[in-house]
Design an enzyme around this catalytic site. Structure first.
Site, PDB file in Angstrom:
ATOM      1  CE  LYS A   1      -5.091  -8.681   2.670  1.00 18.53           C
ATOM      2  NZ  LYS A   1      -5.124  -7.361   3.304  1.00 18.53           N
TER       3      LYS A   1
ATOM      4  CG  HIS B   1      -4.889  -4.490  -3.655  1.00 19.89           C
ATOM      5  ND1 HIS B   1      -4.910  -4.725  -2.311  1.00 19.89           N
ATOM      6  CD2 HIS B   1      -3.820  -3.677  -3.866  1.00 19.89           C
ATOM      7  CE1 HIS B   1      -3.901  -4.091  -1.735  1.00 19.89           C
ATOM      8  NE2 HIS B   1      -3.218  -3.444  -2.664  1.00 19.89           N
TER       9      HIS B   1
ATOM     10  CE  LYS C   1      -0.188  -3.272  -5.425  1.00 14.84           C
ATOM     11  NZ  LYS C   1      -0.102  -1.841  -5.241  1.00 14.84           N
TER      12      LYS C   1
ATOM     13  CD  GLU D   1       2.060  -1.285   3.732  1.00 11.27           C
ATOM     14  OE1 GLU D   1       1.215  -0.518   3.263  1.00 11.27           O
ATOM     15  OE2 GLU D   1       1.778  -2.237   4.455  1.00 11.27           O
TER      16      GLU D   1
ATOM     17  CG  ASP E   1      -2.649  -6.376   6.647  1.00  9.75           C
ATOM     18  OD1 ASP E   1      -3.807  -6.408   6.189  1.00  9.75           O
ATOM     19  OD2 ASP E   1      -1.903  -5.382   6.550  1.00  9.75           O
TER      20      ASP E   1
ATOM     21  CG  HIS F   1      -0.940  -8.248  -0.667  1.00  7.97           C
ATOM     22  ND1 HIS F   1      -2.151  -8.495  -1.261  1.00  7.97           N
ATOM     23  CD2 HIS F   1      -1.148  -7.223   0.194  1.00  7.97           C
ATOM     24  CE1 HIS F   1      -3.048  -7.654  -0.767  1.00  7.97           C
ATOM     25  NE2 HIS F   1      -2.466  -6.872   0.124  1.00  7.97           N
TER      26      HIS F   1
ATOM     27  CE  LYS G   1       0.270  -1.966   7.644  1.00 10.36           C
ATOM     28  NZ  LYS G   1      -0.322  -1.472   6.392  1.00 10.36           N
TER      29      LYS G   1
ATOM     30  CE  LYS H   1       2.743   1.861  -1.056  1.00 10.94           C
ATOM     31  NZ  LYS H   1       2.534   0.493  -0.606  1.00 10.94           N
TER      32      LYS H   1
HETATM   33  C1  BG6 Z   1      -3.603  -4.243   2.150  1.00 10.91           C
HETATM   34  C2  BG6 Z   1      -3.234  -4.317   3.609  1.00 10.91           C
HETATM   35  O1  BG6 Z   1      -4.099  -5.484   1.702  1.00 10.91           O
HETATM   36  O2  BG6 Z   1      -2.442  -3.908   1.387  1.00 10.91           O
HETATM   37  C3  BG6 Z   1      -2.645  -3.008   4.077  1.00 10.91           C
HETATM   38  O3  BG6 Z   1      -4.390  -4.629   4.375  1.00 10.91           O
HETATM   39  C4  BG6 Z   1      -1.500  -2.599   3.189  1.00 10.91           C
HETATM   40  O4  BG6 Z   1      -2.222  -3.079   5.420  1.00 10.91           O
HETATM   41  C5  BG6 Z   1      -1.892  -2.640   1.720  1.00 10.91           C
HETATM   42  O5  BG6 Z   1      -1.130  -1.267   3.540  1.00 10.91           O
HETATM   43  C6  BG6 Z   1      -0.711  -2.408   0.810  1.00 10.91           C
HETATM   44  O6  BG6 Z   1      -1.194  -2.250  -0.489  1.00 10.91           O
HETATM   45  P1  BG6 Z   1      -0.478  -1.286  -1.522  1.00 10.91           P
HETATM   46  O7  BG6 Z   1      -1.206  -1.477  -2.795  1.00 10.91           O
HETATM   47  O8  BG6 Z   1      -0.590   0.108  -0.954  1.00 10.91           O
HETATM   48  O9  BG6 Z   1       0.958  -1.730  -1.586  1.00 10.91           O
END
Ligand code: BG6
Length: 462
Positions: free
Chosen positions: A147, A177, A181, A215, A234, A239, A322, A327
Site C-alpha cells: 500500500k 498489514h 494484526k 501515532e 496513508d 487500515h 502523526k 501511539k
Molecule cells: C503504515 C503507514 O501503513 O502504517 C505509516 O504508512 C504508519 O505511516 C503505519 O506509521 C502504522 O502501522 P503500525 O502497525 O505501526 O500501527
C-alpha cells in the site's frame, strides 16, 4: 518443502529496510522456509552488504541463523523500473538462480511507489518473470503490491487493469498489514461466533462508532513519501476503512478469504464521506523531503456513514494523526442509553465495547452495576478485558503475511474492488477541501478536533 525466490522491487527503500528484510530474516530464522534466495532490486548503486547491514537495527529476534549466512542468499541488481533492458537482465539473473539453487517458486514484492506498479507489472509479464496461473499450479508465482495502491480511485483502477491483463486474481496479493494484526483478525470472530453481539450490532442499539489510530512518531525520514500522500491516503484509505469494513460487513457465508472479501467489498460500496477537519503539526514543513509550503495533512478527524439498512443513522468517526501524544489504536463502539427505570440515580454512561489494537490487544466492555453498599447508585465497571491477546507487532504482521502468501491464502489481502471503493471515499473527502489546522507536536491534535466533536454532540473516546 517451502522453497522460494523472494524478489523485492524497491529493496533499498524504507519499507524493505525496516519491515520486509527483518520479516524475511525472522522467517528463515524460525525455519518457515527451507531453501530460499532473495533478489533485491533498486535504483541505488549499493551492495548486498550495505542493504543487509541497514536492516540489522530492525531485527530483534534471537539469531540462530548467522547474519552472514542470510546475506549469502541475497543478490542485488541495480535497475530502473521504467527501463525494459533492466527487466531483461533481471530475467537472466532469475533463470540463473533457478538453475543454480533448483528453486522455482517466486514471490515478487513491489515495495515501491505505486506509480511504478503498472509499468513493472507489464514488464514482469512481458519478460516471463511472472505468468498467469491459477492458485493450484506449481511451481507457483505470486505477486504482492504494498500500500498505498494508487493515489486515487482512477489510478487504482488503472493498476487493477494492468494486473488483470496478464495475471489471475488468485496470484495477486494487495497488502494491508493491519489485516494481519491479531485483534483485527479477531473482529469477525468476536461478531460472528458470539450470540450476544450480533443481535445488537445495528442502528437500533449502536449509537456511534469511533476508530482512532494515533501515532506519536513524526516523519522519521519518510517526509518525501508522506508529503505526496498525507493521513487520508496513508492510513484512512486502507487500515482504517478495512477495520470499518470488518465492523460493518454482513455475516459472510464462511469466515474465510473470499467470503469475507465479498462482504467487505459490499459494505465499502455503501460508505459515504460526510465531513471532517484536517491538521498539520508545527514543524512538519521543516521535515526533510517536505515542501516548504506543504498543505499535506498529518491529522484527520472525519465522519463517514454506511448507507444501508443496518447502519443508517449511525455516525462513524475516524481520527488519526502523526506526532501526537501517544501511539494508540482503538475501536470504540458506543451503545444507546437504556430507558432509566431507577427512581434516583440513572446511569450516565451507556455500555460500550472497546477493541484495542495497540499498545496491547484487548477487548473490553463497560457495563453499569450497583455501587457497592448503596441501594440505587449506579457505577460503570469495565469487564476488564476478554483476555490480552498479546498481538504481534508490525514486523510479526509482515512475517505472518509472508506465511499466508506462501500458503496461497488471500484472507488478509485486499481485493481489487475493495480498494477502489475505499479510494472513492477518500476522493470525496479530497473534493470537499476540508479545513487544515495547525497543532503542536505531542498533543491530541488541533483544538478544532474538540470543537468538531462538540458541534456533532459527541466526545472523542481518546
Ligand atoms: C503504515 C503507514 O501503513 O502504517 C505509516 O504508512 C504508519 O505511516 C503505519 O506509521 C502504522 O502501522 P503500525 O502497525 O505501526 O500501527
Amino acid at each position: 518443502m517451502n522453497e522460494l525466490i523472494f524478489i523485492i522491487l524497491g529493496v533499498t527503500g524504507d519499507l524493505a529496510r525496516r519491515k520486509l528484510i527483518p520479516a524475511l530474516y525472522k522467517l528463515v530464522n524460525d525455519k518457515q522456509v527451507d531453501n530460499y534466495v532473495i533478489v533485491g532490486i533498486g535504483l541505488e548503486n549499493t551492495s548486498v552488504e550495505q542493504i543487509v547491514q541497514a536492516s540489522k537495527p530492525y531485527i530483534d529476534s534471537v539469531a540462530t541463523v548467522p547474519f552472514n549466512n542470510f546475506a549469502k542468499h541475497f543478490f542485488y541488481q541495480q535497475a530502473d523500473f521504467l527501463n525494459k533492458d533492466d527487466f531483461h537482465t533481471l530475467k537472466q539473473l532469475i533463470d540463473q538462480i533457478e538453475q543454480q539453487f533448483d528453486i522455482h517458486n517466486k514471490l515478487i514484492y513491489l515495495a515501491c511507489h505505486a506509480q511504478f506498479f503498472c509499468p513493472i507489472t507489464t514488464s514482469l509479464i512481458e519478460f516471463g518473470i511472472v505468468h498467469n496461473q491459477s492458485l493450484s499450479q506449481e511451481p507457483w508465482c505470486r505477486i504482492v503490491y504494498e500500500k498505498p495502491f494508487g493515489s486515487d480511485r482512477s489510478t487504482a483502477h488503472e493498476i487493477n487493469r494492468c494486473i488483470k491483463e496478464g495475471l489471475d486474481e488468485s496470484q495477486v496479493f494487495r497488502i494491508d498489514h493491519y489485516l494481519a494484526k491479531e485483534l483485527v483478525g479477531n473482529i469477525a470472530i468476536l461478531r460472528f461466533t458470539n450470540r450476544i453481539f450480533e443481535p445488537l450490532w445495528n442502528n437500533h442499539h449502536i449509537d456511534q462508532v469511533q476508530i482512532i489510530l494515533s501515532e506519536d512518531i513524526d516523519m522519521q525520514g519518510r517526509g518525501l513519501f508522506y508529503d505526496q500522500y498525507g493521513a487520508l491516503k496513508d492510513v484512512v484509505q486502507n487500515h482504517m476503512l478495512q477495520m470499518l469494513a470488518l465492523i460493518t460487513m454482513e455475516a459472510p457465508m464462511k469466515l474465510s478469504g473470499t467470503y469475507i472479501r465479498d462482504e467487505k467489498a459490499k459494505v465499502l460500496q455503501c460508505v459515504q464521506a460526510v465531513d471532517g477537519i484536517l491538521g498539520q503539526y508545527e514543524g512538519y514543513r521543516n521535515e526533510k523531503g517536505v515542501q516548504a509550503n506543504s498543505t499535506t495533512e498529518t491529522f484527520a478527524a472525519l465522519q463517514v456513514v454506511v448507507n444501508n439498512m443496518r447502519w443508517s443513522g449511525v455516525p462513524f468517526y475516524l481520527k488519526t494523526g502523526k506526532a501526537l501524544s501517544t501511539k494508540e489504536t482503538i475501536i470504540y463502539i458506543r451503545f444507546k442509553m437504556v430507558d432509566c427505570l431507577l427512581a434516583k440515580a440513572c446511569p450516565s454512561e451507556p455500555n460500550h465495547l472497546i477493541m484495542r489494537l495497540y499498545p496491547n490487544s484487548t477487548f473490553s466492555i463497560e457495563i453499569n452495576v450497583k455501587k457497592p453498599g448503596e441501594f440505587d447508585q449506579v457505577v460503570p465497571i469495565d469487564l476488564a478485558f476478554a483476555r490480552d491477546l498479546y498481538g504481534p507487532a508490525t514486523q510479526a504482521a509482515y512475517e505472518l503475511l509472508f506465511q499466508e502468501i506462501i500458503k496461497g491464502d488471500q484472507s488478509n489481502s485486499v481485493r481489487f474492488d475493495e480498494i477502489e471503493h475505499a479510494w472513492q471515499v477518500i476522493d470525496t473527502f479530497k473534493q470537499m477541501k476540508l479545513p487544515l489546522y495547525e497543532y503542536k507536536k505531542g498533543t491530541t491534535g488541533p483544538e478544532q478536533a474538540e470543537e468538531y466533536a462538540s458541534v456533532h454532540n459527541f466526545r472523542w473516546y481518546r
